[in-house]
Design a protein around this motif. Structure first.
Motif, PDB file in Angstrom:
ATOM      1  N   LEU B 313       0.791  -1.222   0.000  1.00  0.00           N
ATOM      2  CA  LEU B 313       0.000   0.000   0.000  1.00  0.00           C
ATOM      3  C   LEU B 313       0.822   1.271   0.000  1.00  0.00           C
ATOM      4  O   LEU B 313       0.421   2.279  -0.549  1.00  0.00           O
ATOM      5  CB  LEU B 313      -0.903   0.033   1.247  1.00  0.00           C
ATOM      6  CG  LEU B 313      -1.905  -1.130   1.411  1.00  0.00           C
ATOM      7  CD1 LEU B 313      -2.590  -1.018   2.769  1.00  0.00           C
ATOM      8  CD2 LEU B 313      -2.942  -1.087   0.302  1.00  0.00           C
ATOM      9  N   LYS B 314       1.998   1.211   0.600  1.00  0.00           N
ATOM     10  CA  LYS B 314       2.580   2.484   1.010  1.00  0.00           C
ATOM     11  C   LYS B 314       3.026   3.388  -0.133  1.00  0.00           C
ATOM     12  O   LYS B 314       3.019   4.602   0.015  1.00  0.00           O
ATOM     13  CB  LYS B 314       3.698   2.277   2.025  1.00  0.00           C
ATOM     14  CG  LYS B 314       4.974   1.715   1.484  1.00  0.00           C
ATOM     15  CD  LYS B 314       5.986   1.638   2.627  1.00  0.00           C
ATOM     16  CE  LYS B 314       7.138   0.744   2.265  1.00  0.00           C
ATOM     17  NZ  LYS B 314       7.830   0.224   3.432  1.00  0.00           N
ATOM     18  N   TYR B 315       3.369   2.785  -1.299  1.00  0.00           N
ATOM     19  CA  TYR B 315       3.765   3.655  -2.412  1.00  0.00           C
ATOM     20  C   TYR B 315       2.575   4.140  -3.198  1.00  0.00           C
ATOM     21  O   TYR B 315       2.677   5.004  -4.047  1.00  0.00           O
ATOM     22  CB  TYR B 315       4.747   2.930  -3.331  1.00  0.00           C
ATOM     23  CG  TYR B 315       5.989   2.497  -2.592  1.00  0.00           C
ATOM     24  CD1 TYR B 315       6.857   3.473  -2.074  1.00  0.00           C
ATOM     25  CD2 TYR B 315       6.284   1.162  -2.376  1.00  0.00           C
ATOM     26  CE1 TYR B 315       7.978   3.098  -1.360  1.00  0.00           C
ATOM     27  CE2 TYR B 315       7.403   0.786  -1.682  1.00  0.00           C
ATOM     28  CZ  TYR B 315       8.253   1.751  -1.166  1.00  0.00           C
ATOM     29  OH  TYR B 315       9.349   1.374  -0.466  1.00  0.00           O
ATOM     30  N   LYS B 316       1.421   3.537  -2.931  1.00  0.00           N
ATOM     31  CA  LYS B 316       0.260   3.857  -3.746  1.00  0.00           C
ATOM     32  C   LYS B 316      -0.688   4.815  -3.047  1.00  0.00           C
ATOM     33  O   LYS B 316      -1.355   5.611  -3.700  1.00  0.00           O
ATOM     34  CB  LYS B 316      -0.501   2.569  -4.078  1.00  0.00           C
ATOM     35  CG  LYS B 316       0.271   1.711  -5.059  1.00  0.00           C
ATOM     36  CD  LYS B 316      -0.420   0.409  -5.300  1.00  0.00           C
ATOM     37  CE  LYS B 316       0.352  -0.386  -6.330  1.00  0.00           C
ATOM     38  NZ  LYS B 316      -0.086  -1.777  -6.324  1.00  0.00           N
ATOM     39  N   ALA B 317      -0.793   4.644  -1.768  1.00  0.00           N
ATOM     40  CA  ALA B 317      -1.798   5.451  -1.078  1.00  0.00           C
ATOM     41  C   ALA B 317      -1.384   5.697   0.358  1.00  0.00           C
ATOM     42  O   ALA B 317      -0.645   4.926   0.951  1.00  0.00           O
ATOM     43  CB  ALA B 317      -3.143   4.725  -1.117  1.00  0.00           C
ATOM     44  N   GLU B 318      -1.924   6.775   0.836  1.00  0.00           N
ATOM     45  CA  GLU B 318      -1.781   7.048   2.259  1.00  0.00           C
ATOM     46  C   GLU B 318      -2.973   6.369   2.924  1.00  0.00           C
ATOM     47  O   GLU B 318      -4.112   6.524   2.476  1.00  0.00           O
ATOM     48  CB  GLU B 318      -1.842   8.558   2.480  1.00  0.00           C
ATOM     49  CG  GLU B 318      -1.597   8.979   3.895  1.00  0.00           C
ATOM     50  CD  GLU B 318      -1.941  10.453   4.094  1.00  0.00           C
ATOM     51  OE1 GLU B 318      -1.921  10.895   5.268  1.00  0.00           O
ATOM     52  OE2 GLU B 318      -2.243  11.146   3.097  1.00  0.00           O
ATOM     53  N   SER B 366       0.577  12.526  -7.068  1.00  0.00           N
ATOM     54  CA  SER B 366      -0.214  12.508  -5.847  1.00  0.00           C
ATOM     55  C   SER B 366      -0.501  11.072  -5.452  1.00  0.00           C
ATOM     56  O   SER B 366      -0.882  10.261  -6.266  1.00  0.00           O
ATOM     57  CB  SER B 366      -1.542  13.228  -6.082  1.00  0.00           C
ATOM     58  OG  SER B 366      -2.451  12.370  -6.738  1.00  0.00           O
ATOM     59  N   LYS B 367      -0.260  10.759  -4.185  1.00  0.00           N
ATOM     60  CA  LYS B 367      -0.643   9.451  -3.705  1.00  0.00           C
ATOM     61  C   LYS B 367      -2.132   9.478  -3.428  1.00  0.00           C
ATOM     62  O   LYS B 367      -2.684  10.504  -3.048  1.00  0.00           O
ATOM     63  CB  LYS B 367       0.115   9.134  -2.407  1.00  0.00           C
ATOM     64  CG  LYS B 367       1.544   8.689  -2.671  1.00  0.00           C
ATOM     65  CD  LYS B 367       2.055   7.684  -1.670  1.00  0.00           C
ATOM     66  CE  LYS B 367       2.250   8.287  -0.297  1.00  0.00           C
ATOM     67  NZ  LYS B 367       2.968   7.343   0.594  1.00  0.00           N
ATOM     68  N   GLY B 368      -2.774   8.344  -3.626  1.00  0.00           N
ATOM     69  CA  GLY B 368      -4.201   8.282  -3.307  1.00  0.00           C
ATOM     70  C   GLY B 368      -4.385   8.170  -1.810  1.00  0.00           C
ATOM     71  O   GLY B 368      -3.426   8.092  -1.047  1.00  0.00           O
ATOM     72  N   THR B 369      -5.621   8.165  -1.421  1.00  0.00           N
ATOM     73  CA  THR B 369      -5.916   8.005  -0.005  1.00  0.00           C
ATOM     74  C   THR B 369      -6.847   6.809   0.167  1.00  0.00           C
ATOM     75  O   THR B 369      -7.774   6.613  -0.625  1.00  0.00           O
ATOM     76  CB  THR B 369      -6.600   9.264   0.550  1.00  0.00           C
ATOM     77  OG1 THR B 369      -5.825  10.401   0.171  1.00  0.00           O
ATOM     78  CG2 THR B 369      -6.749   9.185   2.055  1.00  0.00           C
ATOM     79  N   ILE B 370      -6.532   6.032   1.178  1.00  0.00           N
ATOM     80  CA  ILE B 370      -7.429   4.935   1.545  1.00  0.00           C
ATOM     81  C   ILE B 370      -7.819   5.154   2.995  1.00  0.00           C
ATOM     82  O   ILE B 370      -6.959   5.310   3.858  1.00  0.00           O
ATOM     83  CB  ILE B 370      -6.729   3.564   1.392  1.00  0.00           C
ATOM     84  CG1 ILE B 370      -6.355   3.301  -0.077  1.00  0.00           C
ATOM     85  CG2 ILE B 370      -7.628   2.441   1.906  1.00  0.00           C
ATOM     86  CD1 ILE B 370      -5.502   2.061  -0.280  1.00  0.00           C
TER      87      ILE B 370
END
Ligand SMILES: Nc1ncnc2c1ncn2[C@@H]1O[C@H](COP(=O)(O)OP(=O)(O)OP(=O)(O)O)[C@@H](O)[C@H]1O
Ligand SMILES: [Mg+2]
Lengths: 129, 470
Positions: B313-318, B366-370
């Motif tokens: 997850l960490k490179y794709k979204a916060e 921009s990283k996405g948010t989860i």
């Protein structure tokens, strides 16, 4: 062609009448007799070409009737009518010159073939003698 | 009335009419006398047999029937003796030798003195009827064959279906297992990384610590000399030792060293804790199917699953955790972890297309948010996984829970994640809701009743969990 005359000797009227009717229907001329005495009487009146003679009859049986026919009418072709496929009297009948055996249960068309063969044999014997 | 009747009687007495009637019959009418000689035959008979009446009348009836008709002769003989009408089958022979199946209905003609003089036979050609019967029989046989064939086909199809069902069941079981394994496989690399990082810095810290200890030993040696000089009251020497010590402490930046020492120790401890945590999570995750329901803390499940999936997850979204206080529910913790993992991985994948193109003001992608949320709603624990990813196309909405439905490239998705999650949630008497807007994001909401019916293992067909799409 003249109708072939057949004398049918049988003490069972049901069977005799049915067979007589069939022979008539096939163009034979048929007279019937209910026992050996009547048969001998009919024979002295008028001579058929062939006789169907029941082997088993009360009083004078078929064998005795056949013996007497041989005495009075020499080589007249006689076909014995039997109730069963084998009968201990068949050998005796053969010695007395019976020309064939017709089983009551058999198809009437067998009777027609027996008649044809008997008359054919007779003609050949006559021609030979 | 009367005159009409008289007229009718008169007509019947009319011999010409009677003769006409007989000649117009469709059936053969034949009169046979006691000597089996044909006395009359009508036109239908002439037509059927191909002989003119003149050739037949006076002939023995045997000329027009085959030899095999024993029952016919018997019937006629019985007619002649009893006078009772008779019925039988018959086979006629035509002039050309053709044999025609027929039926015979006989009655008697009586002469003077009531004597039976002849038989009147009505003979009917039954070829057409026979043909129809044969056709019907053929049709029946054909039908029976068809029915048998169909029955066999159906039985075979049923067997095949049952086999297919069994195979599917085994395959599904294997796939579920495989899915779990592949999730684990995918995660293994990440987990290795997760472990390597703390191990790496703990190792580095240890090297630093060793240097610090060396320095400290030197300082300690200086203090030892200082202490000895003081004890001996050799102040000259003591001054010198103190000078050297201060210089050393200055050179080594002893104050900072001491501060850092504590920091490095804490950090190392933290790293070791992280490793321990990961190992615990992995153990929890890979434990084989639990036999019994236990009390499950969803928040704990979220934590351990996040720990497992962190690398993914960490490179794709916060990931923003909003875990509320929720009561424990009764269920299967590992399976619920799998649901959480599937939802998280799906959310992470939802950024694959988007993140690379959208660029923020400073130029960095921009990283996405989860968001992962838990809260209590009525009698149910709600778990939400929301992302700002690509969203689900409306036409896919109805299919996403179907096994093997995937929009992902081969190797990335098998299309099993949601269908498996679905089954697990259903097992917990829960529901999954989806809300999604293309280009904006997706929210999956799992609702799990707190009082999950115990041992609700038996699958009830038709009892589908709620699927809701926005
Ligand atoms: N958060 C999401 N955002 C966008 N699409 C999603 C999301 N979750 C699921 N989908 C869509 O639903 C499909 C089915 O998801 P599912 O988890 O069942 O299978 P998968 O992720 O494709 O494969 P697998 O989970 O077996 O690796 C996905 O392929 C994707 O199209
Ligand atoms: Mg998935």
């Amino acid at each position: 062609m003249d109708a072939i005359e057949v004398l049918l000797v049988d003490d069972e009227p049901d069977y005799a009448e049915t067979m007589a009717f069939w022979l008539k229907a096939k163009g034979y001329r048929v007279t019937t007799a209910a026992d050996g005495h009547e048969a001998l009487a009919k024979l002295s009146e008028r001579l058929p070409r062939i006789v169907f003679l029941d082997i088993m009859m009360p009083g004078m049986d078929g064998i005795e009737t056949l013996r007497r026919i041989r005495r009075s009418h020499g080589a007249l072709p006689v076909i014995m009518v039997t109730a069963y496929a084998s009968d201990e009297r068949m050998g005796e009948a053969e010695q007395l010159g019976a020309v064939g055996f017709f089983q009551k249960a058999a198809d009437f068309s067998v009777a027609a073939r027996l008649i044809d063969r008997a008359l054919h044999d007779l003609k050949q014997r006559k021609a030979a003698s | 009335m009367n005159s009409e009747r008289d007229l009718y009687r008169g007509l019947l007495r009319d011999e010409a009419l009677m003769a006409n009637l007989i000649q117009s019959l469709i059936d053969v009418l034949v009169v046979v006398d006691r000597d089996a000689v044909v006395q009359f035959i009508n036109r239908a008979g002439e037509d059927l047999l191909g002989h003119p009446s003149s050739e037949l009348v006076g002939q023995p009836v045997g000329a027009i029937v085959t030899d095999e008709n024993l029952q016919f002769f018997r019937a006629i003989r019985e007619l002649m003796t009893t006078g009772e009408s008779r019925h039988c089958d018959l086979e006629l022979v035509t002039r050309s030798g053709e044999k025609i199946p027929a039926t015979f209905n006989g009655s008697v003609l009586r002469g003077p003195g009531n004597r039976i003089e002849a038989v009147v036979g009505v003979i009917r050609d039954v070829r057409e009827i026979r043909r129809l019967v044969r056709e019907l029989e053929d049709a029946k046989v054909g039908l029976e064959n068809t029915v048998q064939k169909r029955t066999r086909e159906l039985a075979a199809a049923k067997t095949r279906a049952e086999q297919a069902y069994e195979e599917l069941k085994t395959a599904q079981a294997q796939l579920i297992h495989a899915e779990k394994m592949s999730s684990l496989g995918q995660l293994a690399a990440g987990v290795a990384h997760e472990i390597n990082t703390p191990i790496g810095f703990v190792g580095a810290n240890l090297r630093t610590l060793r240097e610090y200890v060396w320095d400290l030993l030197q300082l300690a040696a200086g203090y030892e000399g200082l202490l000895g000089a003081v004890e001996r009251s050799d102040f000259e020497a003591a001054r010198g030792e103190a000078e050297r010590g201060r210089a050393l402490a200055q050179r080594l930046n002893a104050r900072a060293l001491l501060e850092d020492l504590a920091h490095v120790a804490t950090e190392s401890e933290g790293g070791l804790n992280r490793v321990r945590r990961i190992v615990q999570d992995l153990k929890a995750f890979s434990r084989s199917e639990e036999q019994e329901q236990t009390s499950v803390d969803i928040n704990e499940g979220v934590e351990s699953t996040l720990a497992i999936a962190r690398n993914e997850l960490k490179y794709k979204a916060e990931v923003i955790k909003e875990l509320g206080p929720v009561p424990a529910i009764l269920g299967y913790p590992q399976q619920l972890n799998q649901v959480i993992l599937n939802l998280l991985v799906n959310a992470a994948h939802a950024f694959d297309e988007r993140t690379k193109t959208s660029v923020e003001g400073d130029g960095s992608p921009s990283k996405g948010t989860i968001w992962i949320r838990t809260f209590l709603r009525g009698e149910a624990v709600v778990l939400e996984v929301e992302d700002t990813g690509c969203g689900i196309a409306p036409e896919h909405m109805a299919k996403i829970f179907d096994p093997f439905f995937t929009t992902k490239p081969v190797g990335k998705g098998t299309g099993l994640g949601l269908s498996i999650s679905y089954g697990i949630v259903r097992k917990h008497s829960g529901t999954i809701e989806v809300e999604s807007h293309v280009g904006q994001g997706t929210r999956f909401r799992v609702v799990l009743p707190v009082q999950a019916p115990a041992a609700d293992e038996t699958e009830k067909p038709g009892e589908e969990p709620e699927r809701r799409a926005a």
